[in-house]
Scaffold this motif. Structure first.
Motif, short mmCIF file in Angstrom:
data_model
loop_
_atom_site.label_atom_id
_atom_site.label_comp_id
_atom_site.label_asym_id
_atom_site.label_seq_id
_atom_site.Cartn_x
_atom_site.Cartn_y
_atom_site.Cartn_z
N ASP A 90 -2.46 4.27 -3.36
CA ASP A 90 -3.55 3.30 -3.22
C ASP A 90 -4.69 3.78 -2.33
O ASP A 90 -5.78 3.20 -2.35
N LYS A 109 -9.48 6.88 -5.56
CA LYS A 109 -8.87 6.00 -4.55
C LYS A 109 -9.59 6.23 -3.23
O LYS A 109 -10.01 7.36 -2.93
N LEU A 143 0.84 -1.19 0.00
CA LEU A 143 0.00 0.00 0.00
C LEU A 143 0.88 1.25 0.00
O LEU A 143 1.86 1.32 0.75
#
Length: 453
Positions: free
Chosen positions: A390, A415, A363
């Motif tokens: 992310d 996102k 991430l």
């Protein structure tokens, strides 16, 4: 929280209602009926179930009253009733609250005439007040609002159906769009909200004034729900998935200086430590003076291991060592702090790409300050273009009265928002919940939205 947006949404509903009622009044298309007028915010509240009235005692009570005064005796006393002043008769009927028993209490012809006269007087008063009632209602905004968001008293109903047209909403939605932009909502988000509301409202058939409030509430709520609900996995789910593979979840944090990135890492370490996981922090901000000491301070406070090198060393090497440590020690979570940098600094952005390439994070999370509004959205956009983030964590969300960043940032970069910072303490962080956000925007007391007006 988000008081500014609450006021903007409620004003849209009020202005549309005023415009339609004014038009209906000009068409002689209004009538007033008794009841409760709902406020914009009452539609977002879950009402408590009111206990049903026990009607089992009503008939026995009525029967007792009839038995106490037989019909024959009441008829015999007809002369006495006729001699009573009109005021006493009116008071007696008001106390009884029903015409049912009054028919058994000496219903003479003269009493019927009094009833008809009083009704004529009341209708005359209603007609004289009806023309000015609409304007006086708008001048006196402080209505008697109950706890469930309902305004007591009369409400306007349309005699014939009215259909909301584009002309009705054009000016109002333009004002809403301008107000959203003033609230630091991104241009494309404001446009999306307005277009969605327009599509929902135009063509709706209105039968009573409360319909306007309800339709506007639902149209705005649906528009915002689509904006803020960006699908994505939670960090907790990802930790569990990686744990099943025998690997740690590696999370890299990016953003500019001053957004609370290092403090957020300390909060997340504490959050997952309390959930039973073992985090490790990588002090990969080796450029800024005092950065290593700052992140070490947070790690020591929450009680987690920190991997650090000397100031000026390779930040990618620090991140790599932290990942290897977590694998060797069976730790489930690696949190990589990076140097804050402006999104326009090409050299520093390249260095950040190197950290990502070496540590191979699962991430990459952008940390933004909710109070900066559109600036946070623009920063996230640039970071996403450079490094492909992310998810997002917004800090200081508890102090954000405008709500522009919270409404915009996820929609603009497509996102999800993953966490919200809600205060200064290590426990002041919460996983993002779109339904909670909607309730913050729409379901609170109307008084909270109008307190600053």
């Amino acid at each position: 929280m988000f008081e500014s947006l609450k006021k903007k949404f409620s004003r849209t509903s009020e202005k549309l209602e005023e415009e339609l009622i004014e038009e209906a009044e000009k068409e002689d298309n209004l009538q007033e009926e008794s009841g409760k007028r709902f406020s914009f915010f009452s539609f977002g509240k879950k009402k408590e179930e009111e206990p049903e009235e026990d009607e089992s005692n009503l008939l026995p009570e009525a029967q007792e009253e009839i038995e106490e005064e037989p019909v024959e005796e009441l008829v015999e006393d007809e002369e006495t009733v006729e001699q009573e002043p009109v005021e006493e008769i009116a008071e007696e009927e008001k106390e009884e609250g029903s015409g049912f028993l009054s028919r058994f209490r000496g219903g003479s012809k003269k009493e019927d005439e009094v009833d008809e006269a009083s009704e004529d007087e009341e209708s005359g008063e209603e007609e004289s007040e009806e023309k000015s009632h609409f304007w006086s209602r708008n001048k006196d905004k402080k209505e008697d609002i109950s706890a469930d968001g309902e305004a007591k008293g009369g409400l306007f109903s349309f005699v014939r159906e009215k259909t909301i047209s584009e002309d009705h909403v054009e000016d109002i939605l333009f004002e809403l769009e301008m107000e959203l932009l003033q609230g630091d909502v991104a241009m494309e988000v404001a446009n999306a909200v307005v277009e969605s509301v327009k599509d929902d409202l135009v063509g709706k058939k209105i039968k009573r004034s409360n319909d306007i409030t309800e339709y506007t509430f639902l149209a705005l709520r649906n528009a915002v729900a689509e904006i803020i609900d960006i699908p994505g996995k939670s960090m907790t789910e990802m930790i569990e998935a990686k744990k099943a593979e025998g690997e740690p979840l590696v999370v890299m944090f990016v953003g500019i200086n001053g957004t609370g990135k290092t403090t957020t890492i300390g909060k997340l370490a504490n959050y997952y430590l309390k959930k039973g996981y073992t985090p490790v922090i990588a002090a990969s901000d080796t450029f800024r003076a005092g950065a290593i000491e700052q992140v070490t301070y947070h790690a020591d406070n929450v009680g987690v291991k920190i991997i650090k090198h000397q100031k000026g060393s390779d930040p990618a090497a620090v991140a790599y060592d932290a990942v290897e440590h977590a694998k060797a020690q069976g730790k489930e979570l690696v949190l990589i702090d990076t140097a804050g940098r402006m999104q326009t600094n090409t050299n520093l952005m390249d260095e950040m790409k190197k950290i990502k390439r070496v540590s191979n994070p699962d991430l990459v999370i952008f940390v933004g300050d909710a109070l900066t509004g559109n600036d946070a959205t623009e920063q996230a956009k640039k970071f996403n273009e450079a490094i492909d983030i992310d998810g997002v964590i917004l800090t200081k969300a508890d102090a954000d009265s405008k709500g522009g960043a919270s409404l915009s940032i996820g929609y603009v970069i497509k996102k999800p928002i993953m966490f919200l910072g809600m205060g200064q303490g290590y426990d002041d962080i919460m996983e993002y919940d779109a339904e909670w956000m909607l309730n913050q925007l729409f379901s609170e007391d109307e008084e909270a939205a109008t307190a600053e007006e």
